[in-house]
Motif scaffolding. Sequence first.
Motif, PDB file in Angstrom:
ATOM      1  N   ASN A 155       0.827  -1.209   0.000  1.00  0.00           N
ATOM      2  CA  ASN A 155       0.000   0.000   0.000  1.00  0.00           C
ATOM      3  C   ASN A 155       0.858   1.253   0.000  1.00  0.00           C
ATOM      4  O   ASN A 155       0.553   2.230  -0.696  1.00  0.00           O
ATOM      5  N   ILE A 156       1.933   1.234   0.789  1.00  0.00           N
ATOM      6  CA  ILE A 156       2.856   2.373   0.815  1.00  0.00           C
ATOM      7  C   ILE A 156       3.454   2.582  -0.573  1.00  0.00           C
ATOM      8  O   ILE A 156       3.515   3.701  -1.082  1.00  0.00           O
ATOM      9  N   MET A 157       3.901   1.484  -1.179  1.00  0.00           N
ATOM     10  CA  MET A 157       4.515   1.579  -2.506  1.00  0.00           C
ATOM     11  C   MET A 157       3.516   2.116  -3.530  1.00  0.00           C
ATOM     12  O   MET A 157       3.875   2.948  -4.370  1.00  0.00           O
ATOM     13  N   GLU A 161      13.591  20.541  -5.331  1.00  0.00           N
ATOM     14  CA  GLU A 161      14.157  20.236  -4.012  1.00  0.00           C
ATOM     15  C   GLU A 161      13.098  19.589  -3.106  1.00  0.00           C
ATOM     16  O   GLU A 161      13.371  18.617  -2.398  1.00  0.00           O
ATOM     17  N   GLU A 162      11.881  20.143  -3.124  1.00  0.00           N
ATOM     18  CA  GLU A 162      10.802  19.568  -2.315  1.00  0.00           C
ATOM     19  C   GLU A 162      10.488  18.142  -2.774  1.00  0.00           C
ATOM     20  O   GLU A 162      10.290  17.247  -1.948  1.00  0.00           O
ATOM     21  N   LEU A 191      10.967  12.298  -1.977  1.00  0.00           N
ATOM     22  CA  LEU A 191      11.481  10.993  -2.402  1.00  0.00           C
ATOM     23  C   LEU A 191      12.324  10.361  -1.301  1.00  0.00           C
ATOM     24  O   LEU A 191      12.224   9.155  -1.038  1.00  0.00           O
ATOM     25  N   LYS A 192      13.162  11.163  -0.646  1.00  0.00           N
ATOM     26  CA  LYS A 192      13.993  10.634   0.442  1.00  0.00           C
ATOM     27  C   LYS A 192      13.122  10.135   1.592  1.00  0.00           C
ATOM     28  O   LYS A 192      13.396   9.078   2.176  1.00  0.00           O
ATOM     29  N   GLU A 193      12.087  10.883   1.923  1.00  0.00           N
ATOM     30  CA  GLU A 193      11.182  10.474   2.998  1.00  0.00           C
ATOM     31  C   GLU A 193      10.466   9.180   2.623  1.00  0.00           C
ATOM     32  O   GLU A 193      10.306   8.280   3.447  1.00  0.00           O
ATOM     33  N   MET A 194      10.037   9.069   1.369  1.00  0.00           N
ATOM     34  CA  MET A 194       9.370   7.848   0.912  1.00  0.00           C
ATOM     35  C   MET A 194      10.327   6.660   0.979  1.00  0.00           C
ATOM     36  O   MET A 194       9.928   5.558   1.377  1.00  0.00           O
ATOM     37  N   VAL A 237      12.206   1.322   6.439  1.00  0.00           N
ATOM     38  CA  VAL A 237      11.713   0.977   7.785  1.00  0.00           C
ATOM     39  C   VAL A 237      10.751  -0.196   7.706  1.00  0.00           C
ATOM     40  O   VAL A 237      10.847  -1.160   8.490  1.00  0.00           O
ATOM     41  N   LYS A 238       9.832  -0.153   6.770  1.00  0.00           N
ATOM     42  CA  LYS A 238       8.858  -1.240   6.640  1.00  0.00           C
ATOM     43  C   LYS A 238       9.563  -2.537   6.249  1.00  0.00           C
ATOM     44  O   LYS A 238       9.232  -3.611   6.768  1.00  0.00           O
ATOM     45  N   SER A 239      10.554  -2.470   5.376  1.00  0.00           N
ATOM     46  CA  SER A 239      11.315  -3.661   4.980  1.00  0.00           C
ATOM     47  C   SER A 239      12.070  -4.244   6.172  1.00  0.00           C
ATOM     48  O   SER A 239      12.142  -5.466   6.341  1.00  0.00           O
TER      49      SER A 239
END
Length: 158
Positions: A17-19, A78-79, A84-87, A93-95
């Motif tokens: 779902n996150i992906m 930049e945003e 992308l880095k946060e994703m 973390v989930k992995s």
Amino acid sequence: MADILTQMQDEVDMLLNIMQSQLFQIRTRAPPSVPEGQQKLSSFAEKEAADKSENATQNSAQPTQTSEHAPPAQPTKEEFNDDLKEMAKDLVVKSQQIEMLIANLPGVNSSEAEQVQRMKELERELEEVEGERLQAVKVKELLLKKVEEKIMGVGKMR
């Protein structure tokens, strides 16, 4: 608490779902890229917004009945890169949570022969417990029959 396999399935579902939501965000919010030697073309959302604004200026004398909302402003490069880095952190973390569950699975650190031996032991234990259960069911039926006889005996006396 659910067993480890159920927890793993839930975590994998959450990961998917996150992906899915992240791919949607990337697809809809990514700034257009310009290949070298090519001119910059507007994105579909920018083109649609420009067309709407042109139509609005041409039809300013006529009342407009638009229920559609303007597309959200595109983030800066930049945003978008920060997003992308946060994703990516969320995916990592989930992995890691899934890997931790895998590491806690029984038998992960034992050989196939040890696992087969353990399964045989558990099967023997299950057969013993099943025998005890069947014996308890027989005892229960005997006791139930005795109780019924006593109740019927009391009923006949009155």
